[in-house]
Write a protein that holds these residues in place. Structure first.
Motif: not given
Length: 162
Positions: A82-83, A118-119, A157-162
């Motif tokens: 995820d990051a 990805k972050p 979280h920003i990546s998953k939510e957008n």
């Protein structure tokens, strides 16, 4: 200078979401190990304090800060991450080597983040001397590794939510 006035790793003003269920990779430079080891410990502490499980944290060691970009690229081939947190330390010397390495690392980390969407977090200290690095690796100015972990949680979280 603002950093001389406070511990930069104070996140009491933030509502940090849970890292539970997220998968992280930490790519850490072996060069300046006294500093990068402390940054690594701070990052792990920051992630686990907010709910990440150790099994969900992959650690990849690379020779130096210049190789952080390649390490991040290699680890992001795994779609489950995820990051990525990149940790390193470049200390100013007598030549322009410092400038070239810092520029390459900053641009490389940004580019790999864009490549994989990805972050990829920049947790690289770029200091004038070892004392400044130690101050930012668990010393009087906090731990940049911990800061990078909080950033990774927020960005995942920003990546998953957008």
């Amino acid at each position: 200078m603002a950093s001389s006035l406070k511990n930069l790793s104070d996140f009491s003003h933030l509502q940090v979401k849970s890292a539970q269920g997220l998968k992280f990779a930490i790519v850490v430079s072996q060069w300046n190990a006294q500093v990068t080891g402390a940054l690594l410990n701070g990052a792990i502490e920051g992630l686990t304090k907010h709910g990440a499980e150790e099994k969900d944290i992959k650690i990849i060691e690379v020779p130096g800060s210049y190789e952080l970009t390649s390490g991040a690229d290699i680890v992001l081939r795994n779609k489950d991450i995820d990051a990525v947190i990149c940790l390193g330390c470049v200390i100013q010397g007598e030549t322009r080597h410092f400038d070239f390495i810092c520029d390459a690392v900053a641009n490389g980390i940004a580019n790999v983040s864009i490549k994989y969407n990805k972050p990829v977090i920049f947790g690289v200290l770029t200091t004038d001397n070892l004392e400044q690095a130690l101050d930012r690796a668990g010393g009087k100015h906090g731990n940049k590794g911990k800061e990078a972990a909080i950033t990774a949680i927020q960005m995942a979280h920003i990546s998953k939510e957008n």
